[in-house]
Each structure stands twice: as structure tokens, then as C-alpha cells.
Design a protein around this motif. Sequence first.
Motif, PDB file in Angstrom:
ATOM      1  N   SER A   1       0.841  -1.212   0.000  1.00 32.23           N
ATOM      2  CA  SER A   1       0.000   0.000   0.000  1.00 32.23           C
ATOM      3  C   SER A   1       0.871   1.257   0.000  1.00 32.23           C
ATOM      4  CB  SER A   1      -0.924   0.014   1.221  1.00 32.23           C
ATOM      5  OG  SER A   1      -1.819  -1.062   1.152  1.00 32.23           O
TER       6      SER A   1
ATOM      7  N   ASP B   1      -6.099  -1.135  -4.574  1.00 28.88           N
ATOM      8  CA  ASP B   1      -5.500  -1.732  -3.377  1.00 28.88           C
ATOM      9  C   ASP B   1      -6.474  -2.746  -2.785  1.00 28.88           C
ATOM     10  OD1 ASP B   1      -4.017  -2.376  -1.184  1.00 28.88           O
ATOM     11  OD2 ASP B   1      -3.674  -0.303  -0.535  1.00 28.88           O
ATOM     12  N   GLU B   2      -6.266  -4.014  -3.089  1.00 33.44           N
ATOM     13  CA  GLU B   2      -7.125  -5.104  -2.641  1.00 33.44           C
ATOM     14  C   GLU B   2      -8.614  -4.789  -2.847  1.00 33.44           C
ATOM     15  OE1 GLU B   2      -6.001  -7.352   0.726  1.00 33.44           O
ATOM     16  OE2 GLU B   2      -4.287  -6.062   1.128  1.00 33.44           O
TER      17      GLU B   2
HETATM   18 MG   LIG Z   1      -2.046  -2.770   2.261  1.00 36.04          MG
END
Ligand SMILES: [Mg+2]
Length: 253
Positions: free
Chosen positions: A50, A151-152
Motif C-alpha cells: 500500500s 488496493d485489494e
Molecule cells: Mg495494504
Amino acid sequence: MATDTRGLNVVRIRELSRGFGDRTVLRDIDLEIARGEFVALLGRSGSGKSTLLRALAELDENVTGSGELSVPTERAVVFQDSRLLPWTRVLDNVILGLGGKGAAERGKAALAEVGLAGREKAWPRELSGGEQQRVALARSLVREPKLLLADEPFGALDALTRIKMHALLQDLCAEHKPAVLLVTHDVDEAVVLADRVLVLDDGVLSTDLRVDVPRPRRHSDPEFIRAREVLLNALGVDTEPRPAALEKEKQAS
Ligand SMILES: [Mg+2]
Ligand SMILES: Nc1ncnc2c1ncn2[C@@H]1O[C@H](COP(=O)(O)OP(=O)(O)OP(=O)(O)O)[C@@H](O)[C@H]1O
């Protein structure tokens, strides 16, 4: 920080380092992402995925660092939670901040593309988690980004919804052709979707694997299995059968 218009790369990073206080998280990272290329980023929890994504989004805060970073200004970010404004209806969430004529029409078309035609007037709370993520995708793509940072984005969804979202994301990428950096924990998700998979380990990109499995990708394809094994090994997961498991198999046969 301007778009790299000289080459085919939309992202160009040289010797990028990032840290918090005296802790270094990313060390001298070099990375290029070509126009329209789909790159997945794997790494154990806390490895800095991240942090790298936020650097590319130029959203980093309280971070120390150095290095060169060239990213397009036309970029969009999708997170694990949809980050829709709860007091704003779905269509208005999609076109928020989007000026110009025809914004509502473009927003409607984007909602139709993610399978949510007719839900323009709904409130975010009236949608399921998967539907909210589809709105988030529509909100990103209506801006026609050159770079999509995710991000995910499917991390909170159930397995079935996740598979449907993979298919949707592939269709949207084929249509809009953004370069993509997708952060994920899921090795199979990375191999299903990406042209290239990176592994972040101890602050460096330890693996950069080109995925040549023909599409649509099948988990049973030997190339798929090989790519998965390479990546699991890079993540420190032992894919060899354990002696105890082999012993059990022998006994069963
Ligand atoms: Mg992360
Ligand atoms: N704002 C911050 N202040 C201090 N430390 C931070 C901050 N953000 C991240 N870190 C630290 O930097 C490291 C990398 O964090 P990051 O969120 O990038 O990891 P990640 O790979 O995305 O992990 P996960 O898979 O769990 O999401 C972690 O050790 C984290 O504690």
C-alpha cells in the motif's frame, strides 16, 4: 510528476525509497509499467504494497523518501472499501467532481457497463458490497484513467462475487485499456488477471514474473500452475507436499 510522453511507459520509478520515522519500507525500487499493462503486486502483510501504491497515487502522508516518480495525472484509485459518499446517490457518486457537459450521461453509461443500469438514484447503503465496489469501478473508469491503482479492491468480497468481479475487471480493462497496478494477497487472482506479477519482499521487488497463460485462464493450465508455484515460493510458501502427507497418501493407496 508529469506524464511520461516520451516512451510507452505510463509509470516510471527510479530508486524510490519510502519510510516512516527511521523505518525504511521501500528501498531503491525501480519499476516501469507500460501503457495498458496489467501488473499485480503481491507481498506479505506489512511488506509495503500500500505504501508503494500510495506513492504512485501521490497520496502519501507522513512519509520520508527519495527517488524519481513519473505517473500520469489521469489516474484513479480503488480501495478495499468503496469509499462512496453515503449521503450522495449512486450516479452522483460516480460523477462527483466531473465537470463538463454530458457528465450524467457518461456516468449512466459507466454504471451500465458495471451492470448497474437503473440503480442511479439508489443510496450507497442500499447496495451490496459487490455492487458498491462496482460503483467504485464505474467512478474510476468514467474518468478514462491512464493508470488505475487498486488496493485489494476485492479483498472484502465473498469468493463467488470475487470471481464475477475478475471477469468484469477484465472486460473493463479490455474496453478502456488503462495500465493497472493491482495490490492483492491472492496469488490466483494475480495469475488470472495480470500480464506481470511483482513480489515485494523486504523493501525490494524480489520477483517480476511475466504471465504467459493464454486467456481465458484456467487454473488447471500447466502454465497457470507453474506461475502459481513460482509466486508462492517467492512469498515463502512451501508448495512441496510434506513427507507426512505423502506417507498418508501411500497408506491410502
Ligand atoms: Mg495494504
Ligand atoms: N502512516 C504510517 N505511519 C507509520 N507506519 C506506517 C504508516 N503506513 C504504513 N506504515 C508501516 O509501513 C509498513 C508497510 O505498510 P503497508 O500498509 O504498505 O503494508 P502492506 O504490504 O500494504 O500490508 P497489508 O497487506 O497488510 O495491507 C508496515 O510496517 C506499516 O506498519
